[in-house]
Design a protein around this motif. Structure first.
Motif, PDB file in Angstrom:
ATOM      1  N   THR A 297       0.843  -1.147   0.030  1.00 40.76           N
ATOM      2  CA  THR A 297      -0.138  -0.180   0.209  1.00 40.76           C
ATOM      3  C   THR A 297       0.406   1.291   0.298  1.00 40.76           C
ATOM      4  O   THR A 297       0.307   2.501  -1.191  1.00 40.76           O
ATOM      5  CB  THR A 297      -1.163   0.271   1.282  1.00 40.76           C
ATOM      6  N   ALA A 298       1.867   1.555   1.133  1.00 39.84           N
ATOM      7  CA  ALA A 298       2.911   2.141   0.975  1.00 39.84           C
ATOM      8  C   ALA A 298       3.358   2.693  -0.548  1.00 39.84           C
ATOM      9  O   ALA A 298       3.675   4.259  -0.658  1.00 39.84           O
ATOM     10  CB  ALA A 298       4.073   1.750   1.843  1.00 39.84           C
ATOM     11  N   LEU A 299       3.537   2.035  -1.117  1.00 45.55           N
ATOM     12  CA  LEU A 299       4.503   2.146  -2.556  1.00 45.55           C
ATOM     13  C   LEU A 299       3.025   2.532  -4.074  1.00 45.55           C
ATOM     14  O   LEU A 299       3.434   3.066  -4.170  1.00 45.55           O
ATOM     15  CB  LEU A 299       5.280   1.023  -2.883  1.00 45.55           C
ATOM     16  N   CYS A 300       1.633   2.254  -3.550  1.00 46.22           N
ATOM     17  CA  CYS A 300       1.306   2.387  -4.348  1.00 46.22           C
ATOM     18  C   CYS A 300       0.681   3.688  -3.949  1.00 46.22           C
ATOM     19  O   CYS A 300       0.517   4.742  -4.941  1.00 46.22           O
ATOM     20  CB  CYS A 300       0.186   1.610  -4.216  1.00 46.22           C
ATOM     21  N   GLU A 301       1.020   4.155  -3.128  1.00 46.86           N
ATOM     22  CA  GLU A 301       0.134   5.908  -2.514  1.00 46.86           C
ATOM     23  C   GLU A 301       1.489   7.025  -2.725  1.00 46.86           C
ATOM     24  O   GLU A 301       1.689   7.637  -3.078  1.00 46.86           O
ATOM     25  CB  GLU A 301      -0.351   6.211  -0.736  1.00 46.86           C
ATOM     26  N   ALA A 302       2.871   6.553  -3.092  1.00 48.49           N
ATOM     27  CA  ALA A 302       3.963   6.757  -2.780  1.00 48.49           C
ATOM     28  C   ALA A 302       3.929   7.393  -4.624  1.00 48.49           C
ATOM     29  O   ALA A 302       4.100   8.300  -5.530  1.00 48.49           O
ATOM     30  CB  ALA A 302       4.984   6.421  -2.921  1.00 48.49           C
ATOM     31  N   LEU A 303       3.623   5.795  -6.114  1.00 46.36           N
ATOM     32  CA  LEU A 303       3.669   5.911  -6.568  1.00 46.36           C
ATOM     33  C   LEU A 303       2.779   6.666  -7.525  1.00 46.36           C
ATOM     34  O   LEU A 303       2.179   7.571  -8.802  1.00 46.36           O
ATOM     35  CB  LEU A 303       4.010   4.822  -7.220  1.00 46.36           C
ATOM     36  N   ARG A 304       1.155   6.747  -7.061  1.00 40.41           N
ATOM     37  CA  ARG A 304       0.041   7.356  -7.536  1.00 40.41           C
ATOM     38  C   ARG A 304      -0.032   8.886  -7.794  1.00 40.41           C
ATOM     39  O   ARG A 304      -0.482   9.116  -8.924  1.00 40.41           O
ATOM     40  CB  ARG A 304      -0.957   6.993  -6.579  1.00 40.41           C
ATOM     41  N   PRO A 305       0.541   9.610  -7.260  1.00 37.46           N
ATOM     42  CA  PRO A 305       1.001  11.176  -7.916  1.00 37.46           C
ATOM     43  C   PRO A 305       1.501  11.282  -9.173  1.00 37.46           C
ATOM     44  O   PRO A 305       1.360  11.708 -10.116  1.00 37.46           O
ATOM     45  CB  PRO A 305       1.187  12.188  -6.518  1.00 37.46           C
ATOM     46  N   ALA A 306       2.396  10.566  -9.576  1.00 37.22           N
ATOM     47  CA  ALA A 306       3.422  11.199 -10.085  1.00 37.22           C
ATOM     48  C   ALA A 306       2.958   9.818 -11.662  1.00 37.22           C
ATOM     49  O   ALA A 306       2.987  10.421 -12.319  1.00 37.22           O
ATOM     50  CB  ALA A 306       4.672  10.120 -10.007  1.00 37.22           C
ATOM     51  N   LEU A 307       2.223   8.831 -11.554  1.00 38.34           N
ATOM     52  CA  LEU A 307       1.380   8.199 -12.652  1.00 38.34           C
ATOM     53  C   LEU A 307       0.944   8.642 -12.948  1.00 38.34           C
ATOM     54  O   LEU A 307       0.765   9.172 -14.277  1.00 38.34           O
ATOM     55  CB  LEU A 307       1.390   6.562 -11.705  1.00 38.34           C
ATOM     56  N   GLU A 308       0.164   9.266 -12.013  1.00 37.51           N
ATOM     57  CA  GLU A 308      -1.779  10.524 -12.772  1.00 37.51           C
ATOM     58  C   GLU A 308      -0.956  11.776 -13.804  1.00 37.51           C
ATOM     59  O   GLU A 308      -1.508  12.017 -14.257  1.00 37.51           O
ATOM     60  CB  GLU A 308      -2.416  10.328 -11.543  1.00 37.51           C
ATOM     61  N   SER A 309       0.018  12.650 -12.840  1.00 33.77           N
ATOM     62  CA  SER A 309       0.287  13.944 -13.265  1.00 33.77           C
ATOM     63  C   SER A 309       0.800  12.956 -14.397  1.00 33.77           C
ATOM     64  O   SER A 309       1.082  14.317 -15.017  1.00 33.77           O
ATOM     65  CB  SER A 309       1.594  13.814 -11.933  1.00 33.77           C
ATOM     66  N   ALA A 310       1.944  12.190 -14.939  1.00 39.37           N
ATOM     67  CA  ALA A 310       2.622  11.788 -16.212  1.00 39.37           C
ATOM     68  C   ALA A 310       1.187  10.981 -17.171  1.00 39.37           C
ATOM     69  O   ALA A 310       1.375  10.891 -18.379  1.00 39.37           O
ATOM     70  CB  ALA A 310       3.269  10.235 -15.943  1.00 39.37           C
ATOM     71  N   GLY A 311      -0.363  11.375 -16.686  1.00 34.50           N
ATOM     72  CA  GLY A 311      -1.308  11.190 -17.842  1.00 34.50           C
ATOM     73  C   GLY A 311      -1.545   9.492 -17.424  1.00 34.50           C
ATOM     74  O   GLY A 311      -2.473   8.546 -18.293  1.00 34.50           O
ATOM     75  N   TYR A 312      -1.236   8.809 -16.729  1.00 34.33           N
ATOM     76  CA  TYR A 312      -1.422   7.623 -16.263  1.00 34.33           C
ATOM     77  C   TYR A 312      -3.132   7.562 -15.867  1.00 34.33           C
ATOM     78  O   TYR A 312      -3.198   7.907 -15.016  1.00 34.33           O
ATOM     79  CB  TYR A 312      -1.081   6.560 -16.307  1.00 34.33           C
ATOM     80  N   ARG A 313      -3.928   7.044 -16.332  1.00 32.00           N
ATOM     81  CA  ARG A 313      -5.149   6.126 -14.862  1.00 32.00           C
ATOM     82  C   ARG A 313      -5.086   4.905 -14.633  1.00 32.00           C
ATOM     83  O   ARG A 313      -4.646   3.919 -15.375  1.00 32.00           O
ATOM     84  CB  ARG A 313      -6.969   5.963 -15.812  1.00 32.00           C
ATOM     85  N   THR A 314      -4.848   4.410 -13.205  1.00 31.28           N
ATOM     86  CA  THR A 314      -4.194   3.909 -12.695  1.00 31.28           C
ATOM     87  C   THR A 314      -4.866   3.291 -11.633  1.00 31.28           C
ATOM     88  O   THR A 314      -6.343   3.403 -10.969  1.00 31.28           O
ATOM     89  CB  THR A 314      -2.985   4.305 -11.292  1.00 31.28           C
ATOM     90  N   ASP A 315      -5.353   1.678 -11.395  1.00 28.33           N
ATOM     91  CA  ASP A 315      -5.441   1.367 -10.598  1.00 28.33           C
ATOM     92  C   ASP A 315      -4.383  -0.004  -9.724  1.00 28.33           C
ATOM     93  O   ASP A 315      -3.353  -0.151 -10.286  1.00 28.33           O
ATOM     94  CB  ASP A 315      -6.707   0.015 -11.595  1.00 28.33           C
ATOM     95  N   PHE A 316      -4.335   0.174  -8.913  1.00 29.40           N
ATOM     96  CA  PHE A 316      -4.028  -0.870  -8.298  1.00 29.40           C
ATOM     97  C   PHE A 316      -4.422  -2.055  -6.977  1.00 29.40           C
ATOM     98  O   PHE A 316      -5.552  -2.378  -6.825  1.00 29.40           O
ATOM     99  CB  PHE A 316      -3.387   0.551  -6.512  1.00 29.40           C
ATOM    100  N   CYS A 317      -3.335  -2.363  -6.258  1.00 28.92           N
ATOM    101  CA  CYS A 317      -4.456  -4.119  -6.293  1.00 28.92           C
ATOM    102  C   CYS A 317      -2.436  -4.462  -5.062  1.00 28.92           C
ATOM    103  O   CYS A 317      -1.950  -4.329  -5.373  1.00 28.92           O
ATOM    104  CB  CYS A 317      -5.230  -5.258  -6.543  1.00 28.92           C
TER     105      CYS A 317
END
Length: 217
Positions: free
Chosen positions: A3-23
């Motif tokens: 969870t911690a890594l997902c939450e750390a990556l989410r802003p960078a991925l979404e800022s780069a234009g990726y629509r993201t799902d995590f599990c």
């Protein structure tokens, strides 16, 4: 991926234009990857339940060709070879720089056959996720973002069961607290959209399991 890594990556991925799902476990990860709804996958090797290598081998054996970038703290040559032999397209050791991760994702997305199509065609309808429109024999209709996401998940896998948990994860996100009734409402909405454009395609209820998008002969 934890969870911690997902939450750390989410802003960078979404800022780069990726629509993201995590599990966060291998079983859910395999369900998401084999849905065929994604253009690229970041896969952690160390996952609870089903490890990343087993997950990837299962996905590849089922015909999934989605590009996969594998993340791992196991960075020896043997581990890298194992990951690539299991079907990974690229391998990035932890810790890593987010800029390098994004660069590798861009490279994977540029590979022939991996760039997302601007429109999806299935049966007698065409869905444009960028324009939020659905076009059929009787014309076009504008969709809400949620309707479009749900139709996209269904149109990408015609004739294949999409379970309720998988649709909820794809459309609302795997961590969203969403009642099943919301999914039922949006299924009703997209059925009306299909009817309004004169499509013969159907969203079929598989009782107790989920839904299928079926194209009529």
């Amino acid at each position: 991926m934890n969870t911690a890594l997902c939450e750390a990556l989410r802003p960078a991925l979404e800022s780069a234009g990726y629509r993201t799902d995590f599990c966060h476990n291998g079983t859910d990860g395999l369900s998401l990857l084999t849905s065929g709804a994604y253009d690229v996958c970041i896969l952690d090797r160390m996952l609870p339940g089903l490890d990343g290598l087993s997950l990837l081998r299962a996905a590849r054996s089922s015909g999934i060709t989605t590009p996969v970038l594998m993340l791992t703290a196991l960075s020896g040559i043997g581990e890298r070879v194992d990951g690539l032999d299991a079907g990974a397209d690229d391998y990035l050791a932890k810790p890593f720089d987010t800029r390098e991760l994004l660069a590798r994702l861009r490279a994977l997305s540029r590979r022939p056959g991996t760039t997302a199509a601007t429109s999806l065609h299935s049966g007698d309808v065409t869905l444009s996720p960028t324009e939020l429109t659905l076009t059929g024999p009787k014309g076009s209709v504008h969709l809400t973002k949620r309707e479009c996401d749900l139709l996209e998940a269904l149109l990408r896998t015609p004739g294949r069961l999409q379970t309720r948990p998988l649709l909820l994860a794809q459309v609302w996100g795997p961590l969203a607290e969403v009642e099943d009734a919301n999914l039922d409402c949006y299924i009703h909405f997209v059925r009306r959209r299909l009817q309004s454009v004169g499509s013969s395609a159907k969203v079929i209820t598989v009782r107790g399991s989920g839904y299928k998008f079926e194209v009529q002969p």
